[in-house]
Design an enzyme around this catalytic site. Structure first.
Site, PDB file in Angstrom:
ATOM      1  N   MET A 216       9.277  32.879 -11.317  1.00  0.00           N
ATOM      2  CA  MET A 216      10.239  32.066 -10.563  1.00  0.00           C
ATOM      3  C   MET A 216      10.127  32.445  -9.088  1.00  0.00           C
ATOM      4  SD  MET A 216      12.713  29.892 -12.003  1.00  0.00           S
ATOM      5  CE  MET A 216      12.558  30.375 -13.675  1.00  0.00           C
ATOM      6  N   HIS A 217       9.782  31.494  -8.245  1.00  0.00           N
ATOM      7  CA  HIS A 217       9.718  31.847  -6.818  1.00  0.00           C
ATOM      8  C   HIS A 217      10.075  30.703  -5.884  1.00  0.00           C
ATOM      9  CE1 HIS A 217       5.831  29.880  -7.212  1.00  0.00           C
ATOM     10  NE2 HIS A 217       5.848  29.728  -5.908  1.00  0.00           N
ATOM     11  N   ARG A 218      10.380  29.517  -6.422  1.00  0.00           N
ATOM     12  CA  ARG A 218      10.651  28.398  -5.517  1.00  0.00           C
ATOM     13  C   ARG A 218      12.009  28.564  -4.851  1.00  0.00           C
ATOM     14  NH1 ARG A 218       6.612  25.521  -5.213  1.00  0.00           N
ATOM     15  NH2 ARG A 218       5.249  25.504  -7.017  1.00  0.00           N
ATOM     16  N   ARG A 251       8.992  36.987  -2.671  1.00  0.00           N
ATOM     17  CA  ARG A 251      10.132  36.185  -2.192  1.00  0.00           C
ATOM     18  C   ARG A 251      11.334  36.359  -3.125  1.00  0.00           C
ATOM     19  NH1 ARG A 251       9.575  31.273   0.348  1.00  0.00           N
ATOM     20  NH2 ARG A 251      11.720  30.710   0.704  1.00  0.00           N
TER      21      ARG A 251
END
Ligand code: UD1
Length: 377
Positions: A216-218, A251
């Site tokens: 998950m990085h968006r 991120r």
């Protein structure tokens, strides 16, 4: 620079961020094969430095046997505009010092767009690998990168018929569109026999089919602590006690640092190298992700994939593959996980031309496109 047996045309192969590296590896390998057969084609590997941590970059070069970049523009982190500007300034300086015959960009990251603009403004033709895909979601920086890149691309190498149609609809003529398949899948198929368990496999008690993988990085999913905590809680609760292996993107790490208690069955690990990551995916019960590339890999490996996005630029992973979009609302996780764990997930097929030979098809085509015109009598 690749061996200069000749003074053939030099192709700049641009890569900047993690998802680029698996896409360039098969193209370089295919050029090397052509060179051994006498081709004059040469390349210069330009790393923009958008991703710079060993775990996001150097590890991939090592494992995928990608030659050391000829040039590293070392742009590092920044806002979208800062990164774009830094890449453009430094790539322009490079091209002014030493022109190339073609700029080949892959994927949809900031480096893709920035280098394409610079090259085209210096009248150097641009080839885009993975051209034509569209999510329709302008809040994703990647979508802007795709649209801008394709607006100034000369030669479009595509992964699907949907991408071909998107380009036609945008007015691109058929003779500039080359449906070649998926270089990311070339890399996956070539490396399936080399995949290896990560060092924590045994200690964590992981067993094939008995754990989940999550990425998950968006920004939409991870940039607010409150929203991301709800996602993690829904996943932790929904997997019925199974471990969820979660390699954490830098991120995402920034948001995680601000969260309190995390579900006990969440196993946070560093970003994994390519061979270990895909080993984890191959043997997982399923993957929960917001990545695009991972949905292609799960489709090819036949692993169920739950995507926490509202749109995808890779619709064939849903219509043909094992992927399903559930949106970004965490309440959608439980019903999807129930269906999956109860054995009611779909099986899929592999999209056309995702066959491990895309790099060869691209390079054969580039040889013809870059061949000097035959002098007429
Ligand atoms: C980029 C790509 C995205 C891709 C993703 C995979 C764009 C617009 N987005 O997003 O398409 O799916 O890479 O990883 O190009 N950072 C590090 N170390 C690194 C790289 C980044 O700590 O090696 C940090 C940066 O400082 C920044 C954050 O991670 O704070 C995001 O990095 P950035 O390159 O801006 O975009 P990604 O979110 O990684």
């Amino acid at each position: 620079m690749s061996p200069s047996r000749d003074h053939g045309p030099v192709i700049d192969i641009v890569a900047g961020a993690r998802p680029n590296f698996m896409k360039i590896a098969p193209i370089i390998r295919a050029i090397e094969v052509r060179q051994r057969a006498g081709s004059a084609l040469r390349w210069r590997l330009v790393h923009t430095g958008q991703h710079y941590d060993a775990r996001m970059s150097a590890d991939f070069f090592d494992q995928l046997n990608i030659p050391k970049p000829d040039v590293n523009l070392e742009v590092g982190s920044g806002t979208q505009a800062e990164q774009t500007a830094a890449i453009m300034v430094r790539y322009e300086q490079l091209l002014i010092r030493q022109r190339s015959a073609l700029c080949l960009v892959v994927g949809d990251v900031t480096s893709t767009m920035a280098c394409a603009i610079v090259a085209q403004k210096l009248c150097i033709p641009v080839a885009h690998v993975e051209a034509g895909i569209r999510s329709g979601d302008w809040t994703m920086p990647e979508e802007i990168n795709r649209m801008v890149t394709d607006a100034i691309t000369n030669w479009f190498f595509t992964t699907s018929d949907v991408a071909n149609d998107n380009l036609r609809r945008a007015g691109v003529s058929d003779e500039r569109i080359f449906f070649v398949g998926n270089t990311m899948i070339d890399t996956l198929l070539a490396n399936l026999p080399r995949l290896k368990a990560p060092p924590f496999w045994g200690d964590a008690g992981l067993q094939p089919g008995r754990y989940f993988v999550m990425t998950m990085h968006r920004p939409a999913n991870v940039d607010t602590a409150h929203g991301f905590a709800a996602v993690l809680e829904a996943i932790g609760d929904g997997v019925r006690g199974m471990t969820v292996v979660f390699p954490v993107h830098p991120r995402t790490a920034k948001t995680l640092a601000a969260l309190g208690n995390l579900p006990k069955n969440l196993l946070l690990v560093d970003p994994q190298p390519y061979l270990e990551f895909n080993y984890l995916v191959k043997y997982a019960k399923a993957v929960i992700t917001d990545s695009g590339g991972v949905t292609e890999e799960t489709t090819v490996m036949g692993v169920p994939c739950i995507t926490m996005r509202n749109t995808t630029e890779r619709p064939e992973t849903v219509t043909m593959g094992t992927n399903e979009l559930i949106g970004t609302d965490p309440v959608r996780l439980k019903p999807a996980l129930d269906r999956l764990i109860d054995g009611r997930w779909k099986t899929g097929t592999i999209p056309p031309l995702w066959d491990g030979h895309t790099g060869e098809r691209i390079v054969e085509r580039l040889e013809r496109l870059l061949a000097p015109p035959v002098a007429s009598a």
